[in-house]
Design an enzyme around this catalytic site. Structure first.
Site, PDB file in Angstrom:
ATOM      1  N   HIS B  46       0.830  -1.197   0.000  1.00 23.83           N
ATOM      2  CA  HIS B  46       0.000   0.000   0.000  1.00 23.83           C
ATOM      3  C   HIS B  46       0.874   1.261   0.000  1.00 23.83           C
ATOM      4  O   HIS B  46       0.642   2.200  -0.762  1.00 23.83           O
ATOM      5  CB  HIS B  46      -0.910  -0.018   1.227  1.00 23.83           C
ATOM      6  CG  HIS B  46      -1.928   1.072   1.219  1.00 23.83           C
ATOM      7  ND1 HIS B  46      -3.006   1.063   0.369  1.00 23.83           N
ATOM      8  CD2 HIS B  46      -2.002   2.227   1.913  1.00 23.83           C
ATOM      9  CE1 HIS B  46      -3.720   2.153   0.555  1.00 23.83           C
ATOM     10  NE2 HIS B  46      -3.124   2.885   1.483  1.00 23.83           N
ATOM     11  N   GLU B  68      -2.562  -5.450  -4.268  1.00 24.07           N
ATOM     12  CA  GLU B  68      -3.349  -5.144  -3.070  1.00 24.07           C
ATOM     13  C   GLU B  68      -4.701  -5.840  -3.111  1.00 24.07           C
ATOM     14  O   GLU B  68      -5.165  -6.361  -2.100  1.00 24.07           O
ATOM     15  CB  GLU B  68      -3.587  -3.640  -2.994  1.00 24.07           C
ATOM     16  CG  GLU B  68      -2.690  -2.917  -2.042  1.00 24.07           C
ATOM     17  CD  GLU B  68      -3.109  -1.477  -1.959  1.00 24.07           C
ATOM     18  OE1 GLU B  68      -4.067  -1.200  -1.248  1.00 24.07           O
ATOM     19  OE2 GLU B  68      -2.494  -0.642  -2.648  1.00 24.07           O
ATOM     20  N   ASN B 429      26.345 -21.944  -7.972  1.00 25.55           N
ATOM     21  CA  ASN B 429      27.187 -23.109  -8.119  1.00 25.55           C
ATOM     22  C   ASN B 429      26.876 -24.142  -7.038  1.00 25.55           C
ATOM     23  O   ASN B 429      26.759 -25.334  -7.310  1.00 25.55           O
ATOM     24  CB  ASN B 429      28.647 -22.653  -7.975  1.00 25.55           C
ATOM     25  CG  ASN B 429      29.537 -23.373  -8.934  1.00 25.55           C
ATOM     26  OD1 ASN B 429      29.361 -24.565  -9.146  1.00 25.55           O
ATOM     27  ND2 ASN B 429      30.469 -22.658  -9.515  1.00 25.55           N
TER      28      ASN B 429
END
Lengths: 153, 694
Positions: B46, B68, B429
């Protein structure tokens, strides 16, 4: 009606030059310079300006005028152009004047042996005083120097 | 008003919110029932929306607005979180991040987020597909059982289909699964659509045609189709296309269509009501093997994850340039202090000496604080890793726990900025090649979930960052074998190599692209780049591995880049600094020991000949020339394996120096890498030893 500008006036030999005040950071007395090898001869080296390392140019050397001994009057003008900080060694600097942009004429082809491209214009102040306004961006342009040296070599 | 001022504030704060959104989402994923986390997420989103709207970044604002809407349903218990919603929300965060990045780079923050917005809107409407590919298989397994269908029709589409039936057309429900190894699935999907369009009309598809075109679907899609042909005929036609795994085409009659239509309309009408598909979803997520968990062992740095507002931050943002100015001013002060100390010792006044000593102590403390201001907790780099590991584990079908320790360890800002990429590489990796697949782990008697430890800690003047996993480990013998095979070393060399030396081979440039290594242990992909980056920061990286048990990459970094240890030398009246890190040793040679080989001065050094470089000649030093001296001091410097001796006049001593650049006007001077200010206020140049070694 053009506005007034403030100009720092300094001397090289008998000529008087001007730099707009907002491009000048400070004016310092001569201080120890550390030589930087492998650069142009007119770059005298670097100084410690309150903790910042700044390169210093001998303006006489830059304009191809014979270099002079440093005296009590010698000053280093620290300018800031395009985020480049550089010091100029000049014979003396002791005046600030107001100048109306209208009285700055376009530069003649050659003034005092300095290439016209370094000049922004010439202002007539008083009866017999000529003030040469410097084009700092060109003075600090290194690309052009390389070409110059190439020609000489 | 200077908008730029607000812009940088906006960027900083947006990044903060995005980071906290990412973290909270991870927390929620581990704990989907905890609605207090949803509250935190909602608030962050918000705020972000409000900020973006104020700054005029409409795309950003509208995307957060859609997020939202979804979150609002969740926090009001009208929607249950599930895999698809998580994925979509994570995708939204990624999109937001790239938008903010764009703004940071001077862009306008515009981005094509249509697909994500559509997905979010679909979630709000209750159109939730069960977890991707799995769903396709489920439907494919029960052809004819059309009540499971996830394609909801709106009233208009329903009436179109109904009318077509009445006019005697066939209405088919078609479900297509593309083979998993298909390279260009969007193209295959296009071919299916193309084929269908030739003998009928596709009324509705899921995912939408747009999403399919952008490859935004797993390996299956479903559609309603009006045609004259039989279901079996259509099925055969589609199967004739290559790389199609399975096709189910079911002909619908009035009755079944009405049934589906009612369901669709019902589902659309009360969006949050759990549709059948939603019930299937939790199972799907259980079945999904990727379930990374992020843990934080360090109590201090552990952010409060469960509920409540985050504690208000007690920090302020300071432009790094202001800190530089502060540093410069401070070094001025230090120089004056040194001068004062000298004067005081000359004057011999007790009070003065005492005052100067006190000032010395205070400025010492001040120096510590000024240096610390540039220090940033390594957390600012680490915080993006949990999300990265989550995504990586998910895409590799592995279970990985990332355990972060010492995230509050501090490093200089300049180091922090550079260290991110190498760490990303090492972590990838570790997960990609270090941690085995679940099956392999079980076979090896290990827990299904692999663990990657990411640790940071101080030790002396260094910070160590370790990445340790409990994966497959590295077998030195296999590394050596492939190195010999690649011609990187000879068999004799291989025989005499220790395990440590064998590991070091993984960092050799030649190894980076070798598949041989990937087959053996998977290591070596671009590790040379990692090594080079870390070396350029003045650091070092080492490997410890126990075959079968796991591997530890240990990265050693200097605390700061702006201060280095250097040797100060004198040449005539000039002083230069040589970085200690590149000095092998110092010594004195007699004129008679210097040989001339091919016009170059050489020197015997430890059994081989190395070049002797005259600094005074190269730098045209006005008042010194070593050739006039009977004995010459030399500094032997190294770049990789190659050595060079630099001739100097005197050694002044070792010093910690603050590195400064020569300014924009002199960006590059041959042989000089920067400058430093000495105790007496003079500038000394720093020699770049690399420039003398070709």
């Amino acid at each position: 009606m053009a506005e007034d500008i403030k100009v720092i006036v300094f001397k090289l030999g008998t000529e008087e030059y001007g730099i707009e005040v907002e491009k000048v950071q400070t004016i310092e007395r001569m201080m120890p310079i550390t030589r930087v090898p492998k650069t142009y001869s007119f770059i005298k080296g670097v100084i410690n300006l309150r903790g910042v390392v700044i390169p210093v140019i001998d303006l006489r050397g830059r304009f191809g005028i014979e270099e002079a001994e440093h005296t009590d009057q010698t000053r280093v003008i620290i300018v800031n152009v395009n985020a480049m900080e550089v010091g100029f060694i000049v014979d003396s600097a002791n005046d600030v004047i107001d100048l109306n942009r209208d009285i700055i004429d376009t530069p003649p082809d050659v003034v005092g042996g300095i290439k016209a491209k370094y000049l922004d214009g010439v202002a007539k102040i008083g009866d017999d005083r000529l003030l040469i306004m410097l084009n700092l961006a060109e003075v600090l342009n290194k690309g052009e120097i390389v070409q110059l040296e190439g020609l000489e070599g | 008003m200077d908008m730029n001022q607000y812009l940088s504030m906006f960027i900083d704060e947006s990044n903060d919110h995005l980071q906290s959104l990412n973290e909270s989402m991870m927390g929620l994923e581990a704990n989907p029932e905890d609605l207090s986390i949803v509250q935190v997420i909602f608030r962050s989103a918000h705020t972000l929306k409000g900020m973006a709207a104020t700054m005029g970044f409409e795309d950003l604002a509208s995307l957060t607005h859609q997020m939202e809407n979804v979150l609002d349903l969740v926090r009001n218990n009208k929607l249950r979180m599930q895999d698809f919603i998580f994925d979509t929300l994570f995708k939204s965060l990624d999109a937001l991040e790239s938008m903010v990045e764009n703004i940071t780079g001077g862009g306008d923050g515009k981005a094509d987020v249509f697909a994500i917005v559509a997905a979010l809107q679909a979630i709000v409407r209750g159109e939730i597909p069960a977890a991707g590919g799995a769903a396709a298989e489920v439907t494919a397994a029960k052809p004819g059982n059309t009540t499971d269908a996830q394609v909801y029709l709106d009233e208009f589409q329903y009436s179109v289909l109904e009318q077509s039936l009445q006019e005697g057309h066939q209405v088919l429900y078609v479900d297509v699964a593309i083979r998993k190894d298909c390279q260009l699935k969007a193209v295959r999907a296009y071919m299916v659509f193309d084929l269908l369009e030739r003998s009928g009309e596709v009324v509705k598809s899921f995912p939408s045609v747009q999403d399919i075109e952008q490859e935004k679907f797993d390996y299956g899609f479903s559609l309603y189709y009006i045609t004259q042909k039989d279901a079996s005929e259509i099925q055969k036609m589609i199967l004739n296309l290559s790389e199609i795994d399975q096709v189910t085409a079911v002909a619908l009659d009035q009755e079944s269509l009405r049934q589906m239509g009612q369901e669709s309309i019902a589902a659309t009408a009360e969006a949050p009501a759990p549709a059948p598909a939603q019930e299937a979803a939790p199972q799907a997520s259980n079945a999904s093997p990727a379930a990374p968990v992020q843990k934080e062992e360090n109590g201090k740095a552990a952010p409060a994850r469960t509920g409540g507002a985050p504690t208000p931050s007690r920090t302020i943002r300071v432009d790094i340039e202001r800190l530089d100015v502060l540093m410069n001013l401070f070094s001025e002060l230090l120089i004056d202090r040194v001068r004062l100390e000298q004067l005081a010792s000359e004057v011999q006044n007790g009070d003065l000496t005492e005052t100067v000593e006190h000032m010395g102590r205070v400025s010492g403390d001040l120096q510590n604080i000024v240096m610390k201001l540039r220090m940033v907790p390594v957390d600012t780099v680490f915080n993006r890793f949990p999300r990265m590991i989550r995504d990586l584990a998910k895409s590799l079908d592995k279970k990985v726990d990332l355990i972060i320790t010492g995230a509050d360890t501090e490093l200089d800002r300049t180091v922090i900025d550079e260290i991110g990429d190498p760490l990303v590489h090492l972590l990838r990796n570790a997960v990609d090649h270090g941690i085995e697949s679940i099956a392999d782990r079980v076979a090896a008697g290990k827990p299904e979930t692999g663990t990657v430890h990411l640790r940071a800690f101080h030790s002396g003047n260094h910070v160590f960052i370790e990445i340790e996993e409990d994966g497959v480990g590295i077998y030195p013998k296999k590394v050596l074998k492939s190195a010999v095979k690649k011609g990187a070393i000879t068999q004799e060399q291989a025989n005499s190599m220790s395990d440590d030396e064998a590991y070091q081979l993984l960092f050799a440039p030649g190894f980076s692209t070798a598949e041989v290594i990937s087959d053996v242990s998977g290591r070596g992909v671009g590790l040379d780049v990692v090594k080079a980056k870390i070396s350029s920061l003045g650091g070092n990286v080492t490997i410890y591995s126990t075959p079968g048990k796991g591997t530890n990459f240990s990265v050693q970094l200097p605390l700061t880049l702006s201060i280095i240890a250097a040797m100060l030398v004198r040449l005539g009246s000039e002083k230069y600094a040589i970085p200690l890190s590149s000095i092998v040793e110092t010594g004195i040679v007699k004129q008679s020991q210097i040989r001339t080989i091919h016009g170059n001065k050489m020197l015997e050094f430890r059994g081989s000949h190395i070049p002797l470089v005259s600094l005074s000649k190269i730098f045209s030093i006005p008042d010194y020339d070593e050739s006039t001296e009977e004995e010459t001091e030399i500094v032997v410097v190294r770049k990789g394996e190659r050595l060079v001796a630099l001739a100097v006049q005197d050694f002044i001593g070792q010093n910690e120096i603050v590195i400064k650049n020569l300014g924009k006007y002199l960006p590059e001077v041959q042989g000089i890498s920067g400058a430093t200010i000495l105790g007496d206020g003079q500038v000394a140049l720093i020699i770049d030893p690399n420039a003398f070694i070709k």
